[in-house]
Structures are given as C-alpha cells and as structure tokens.
Design a protein around this motif. Structure first.
Motif, PDB file in Angstrom:
ATOM      1  N   GLY A  83       0.777  -1.226   0.000  1.00 45.46           N
ATOM      2  CA  GLY A  83       0.000   0.000   0.000  1.00 45.46           C
ATOM      3  C   GLY A  83       0.811   1.279   0.000  1.00 45.46           C
ATOM      4  N   HIS A  84       0.218   2.293   0.587  1.00 53.87           N
ATOM      5  CA  HIS A  84       0.770   3.644   0.579  1.00 53.87           C
ATOM      6  C   HIS A  84       2.077   3.751   1.347  1.00 53.87           C
ATOM      7  N   ILE A  85       2.233   2.931   2.364  1.00 54.59           N
ATOM      8  CA  ILE A  85       3.439   3.017   3.190  1.00 54.59           C
ATOM      9  C   ILE A  85       4.658   2.495   2.431  1.00 54.59           C
ATOM     10  N   SER A  86       4.489   1.410   1.689  1.00 54.55           N
ATOM     11  CA  SER A  86       5.641   0.863   0.959  1.00 54.55           C
ATOM     12  C   SER A  86       6.101   1.813  -0.142  1.00 54.55           C
ATOM     13  N   VAL A  87       5.183   2.576  -0.720  1.00 53.82           N
ATOM     14  CA  VAL A  87       5.559   3.570  -1.735  1.00 53.82           C
ATOM     15  C   VAL A  87       6.531   4.561  -1.115  1.00 53.82           C
ATOM     16  N   TYR A  88       6.151   5.095   0.038  1.00 56.11           N
ATOM     17  CA  TYR A  88       6.990   6.082   0.718  1.00 56.11           C
ATOM     18  C   TYR A  88       8.328   5.471   1.132  1.00 56.11           C
ATOM     19  N   GLU A  89       8.292   4.283   1.732  1.00 57.55           N
ATOM     20  CA  GLU A  89       9.534   3.647   2.194  1.00 57.55           C
ATOM     21  C   GLU A  89      10.508   3.414   1.044  1.00 57.55           C
ATOM     22  N   ALA A  90      10.002   2.931  -0.086  1.00 60.39           N
ATOM     23  CA  ALA A  90      10.873   2.621  -1.222  1.00 60.39           C
ATOM     24  C   ALA A  90      11.480   3.882  -1.828  1.00 60.39           C
ATOM     25  N   VAL A  91      10.661   4.908  -2.006  1.00 57.88           N
ATOM     26  CA  VAL A  91      11.179   6.133  -2.625  1.00 57.88           C
ATOM     27  C   VAL A  91      12.100   6.872  -1.656  1.00 57.88           C
ATOM     28  N   PRO A 105       6.848  15.494   4.381  1.00 60.37           N
ATOM     29  CA  PRO A 105       5.413  15.743   4.581  1.00 60.37           C
ATOM     30  C   PRO A 105       4.503  14.596   4.141  1.00 60.37           C
ATOM     31  N   TYR A 106       4.996  13.673   3.339  1.00 61.39           N
ATOM     32  CA  TYR A 106       4.158  12.574   2.853  1.00 61.39           C
ATOM     33  C   TYR A 106       3.441  11.863   4.002  1.00 61.39           C
ATOM     34  N   GLU A 107       4.193  11.448   4.987  1.00 68.12           N
ATOM     35  CA  GLU A 107       3.602  10.689   6.104  1.00 68.12           C
ATOM     36  C   GLU A 107       2.626  11.533   6.905  1.00 68.12           C
ATOM     37  N   ARG A 108       2.946  12.801   7.143  1.00 66.05           N
ATOM     38  CA  ARG A 108       2.046  13.665   7.908  1.00 66.05           C
ATOM     39  C   ARG A 108       0.737  13.881   7.151  1.00 66.05           C
ATOM     40  N   ILE A 109       0.826  14.112   5.849  1.00 68.95           N
ATOM     41  CA  ILE A 109      -0.386  14.306   5.040  1.00 68.95           C
ATOM     42  C   ILE A 109      -1.210  13.014   5.038  1.00 68.95           C
ATOM     43  N   ARG A 110      -0.550  11.874   4.937  1.00 72.33           N
ATOM     44  CA  ARG A 110      -1.271  10.584   4.958  1.00 72.33           C
ATOM     45  C   ARG A 110      -2.015  10.407   6.278  1.00 72.33           C
ATOM     46  N   ARG A 111      -1.340  10.716   7.382  1.00 71.22           N
ATOM     47  CA  ARG A 111      -1.984  10.583   8.691  1.00 71.22           C
ATOM     48  C   ARG A 111      -3.120  11.594   8.851  1.00 71.22           C
ATOM     49  N   THR A 112      -2.931  12.797   8.350  1.00 76.57           N
ATOM     50  CA  THR A 112      -3.980  13.820   8.432  1.00 76.57           C
ATOM     51  C   THR A 112      -5.204  13.368   7.652  1.00 76.57           C
ATOM     52  N   ARG A 113      -4.992  12.852   6.482  1.00 78.00           N
ATOM     53  CA  ARG A 113      -6.102  12.332   5.677  1.00 78.00           C
ATOM     54  C   ARG A 113      -6.800  11.181   6.384  1.00 78.00           C
ATOM     55  N   ASN A 114      -6.039  10.343   7.067  1.00 74.64           N
ATOM     56  CA  ASN A 114      -6.615   9.208   7.782  1.00 74.64           C
ATOM     57  C   ASN A 114      -7.520   9.625   8.929  1.00 74.64           C
ATOM     58  N   VAL A 115      -7.287  10.797   9.502  1.00 74.76           N
ATOM     59  CA  VAL A 115      -8.146  11.290  10.589  1.00 74.76           C
ATOM     60  C   VAL A 115      -9.595  11.308  10.132  1.00 74.76           C
ATOM     61  N   ALA A 116      -9.844  11.850   8.964  1.00 73.70           N
ATOM     62  CA  ALA A 116     -11.213  11.912   8.450  1.00 73.70           C
ATOM     63  C   ALA A 116     -11.717  10.533   8.041  1.00 73.70           C
ATOM     64  N   ASP A 117     -10.856   9.747   7.407  1.00 72.16           N
ATOM     65  CA  ASP A 117     -11.297   8.444   6.907  1.00 72.16           C
ATOM     66  C   ASP A 117     -11.552   7.422   8.014  1.00 72.16           C
ATOM     67  N   TYR A 118     -10.742   7.462   9.064  1.00 78.11           N
ATOM     68  CA  TYR A 118     -10.829   6.406  10.068  1.00 78.11           C
ATOM     69  C   TYR A 118     -11.302   6.861  11.442  1.00 78.11           C
ATOM     70  N   LEU A 119     -11.205   8.153  11.723  1.00 74.15           N
ATOM     71  CA  LEU A 119     -11.621   8.647  13.043  1.00 74.15           C
ATOM     72  C   LEU A 119     -12.861   9.524  12.963  1.00 74.15           C
ATOM     73  N   ASP A 120     -13.356   9.747  11.758  1.00 75.18           N
ATOM     74  CA  ASP A 120     -14.559  10.536  11.531  1.00 75.18           C
ATOM     75  C   ASP A 120     -14.461  11.935  12.146  1.00 75.18           C
ATOM     76  N   GLU A 121     -13.308  12.555  11.974  1.00 73.21           N
ATOM     77  CA  GLU A 121     -13.094  13.926  12.419  1.00 73.21           C
ATOM     78  C   GLU A 121     -12.607  14.737  11.237  1.00 73.21           C
ATOM     79  N   LEU A 122     -12.865  16.037  11.258  1.00 73.00           N
ATOM     80  CA  LEU A 122     -12.282  16.881  10.221  1.00 73.00           C
ATOM     81  C   LEU A 122     -10.770  16.926  10.426  1.00 73.00           C
TER      82      LEU A 122
END
Length: 153
Positions: A83-91, A105-122
């Motif tokens: 998934g998305h993590i292996s893309v970042y690790e490899a590059v 910033p890749y990881e921070r943006i991914r985690r920020t996006r996950n807040v809405a997708d998985y924690l139902d918060e803005l």
C-alpha cells in the motif's frame, strides 16, 4: 544506465515481503501519474474552503501518485499488502539523501487524511490545506525531475 544502489536493500526487502512487485518499466505511465498528481493539487486548492476532508484526500492522492510514478518508471509498484506506506519507504530509501526533507510531509499528510477516513473527524481547516499545498507541490515537482533519471530496478 547503471543500477541505482541507494536504498537497494530496502527495495529488495519490500519486494521479498510482497509489499512491492516488479512490473514493466513504464515511463509514459509515470508521466501520466505526475500529471494526475498535479491535477489533484489543483483540486485540493479549489476544495480547501468547502470540503477539507476531500481536499486532504486530494493532497494525499497527489503525493501517493507522485511517489508511485518514481517506482513505475523503475518497473516497480506497490501491492495491496504494501500500500501507501511501501511507496513512501521505497522512494525515501532511494532518494534520502539528498531529497528526504522534501519527502517528509508525505507521512504527515497521509496521517492527516486518515483522521477523516478512520476517526470521523475533520482533518483540519481550509487554512491548513492551503499551508500544506506548497509542501505537496514540492513533492510532485521533485518527482517530475527524478522520473526518467533513475534506471530500472
């Protein structure tokens, strides 16, 4: 072109673990992913004030597609498992140094996006999206320069 040795052990481990797989080298496909990443950045900017959640989805998609373009140009792609993590690790393994600070910033943006997708918060505000746009733009810009310069893996 001689082989790219920086990060080779990391990429080989990701391949061995099934997080990445080999595919035909696709420079045109890589360029299309970079173009789509640029479109996603424009979408994020236009959505910043009206739909922060979708704007962060667009920022993350831009970053992910940009980094995936690097791999595709080398004949690699992430698997569902990696998934998305292996893309970042490899590059990151292959480009840090000297470009690691641009990729951070890749990881921070991914985690920020996950807040809405998985924690139902803005995930933030429109101002946050606007503040993150230049960092995501830098990722896409670096990838646009790197794609085509790295040999097949």
């Amino acid at each position: 072109m001689s082989p790219w040795n920086q990060g080779r052990a990391t990429v080989e481990a990701l391949l061995a673990n099934g997080d990445l797989e080999r595919v035909p080298v696709a420079p045109d496909g890589a360029q299309r992913l970079v173009a789509r990443a640029r479109t996603h950045l424009l979408s994020a900017e236009s959505l910043a004030e009206t739909d922060v959640e979708l704007a962060y989805d667009a920022l993350h998609a831009a970053n992910r597609k940009a980094l995936t373009a690097v791999l595709l140009a080398q004949g690699l792609r992430p698997t569902r498992q990696g998934g998305h993590i292996s893309v970042y690790e490899a590059v990151r393994a292959q480009l840090d140094p000297p470009l690691g600070s641009v990729l951070v910033p890749y990881e921070r943006i991914r985690r920020t996006r996950n807040v809405a997708d998985y924690l139902d918060e803005l995930p933030g505000t429109g101002d946050d999206v606007q503040a993150d746009l230049p960092e995501c733009q830098a990722i896409v810009d670096v990838v646009a320069k790197v794609v085509g310069q790295m040999p097949a893996f």
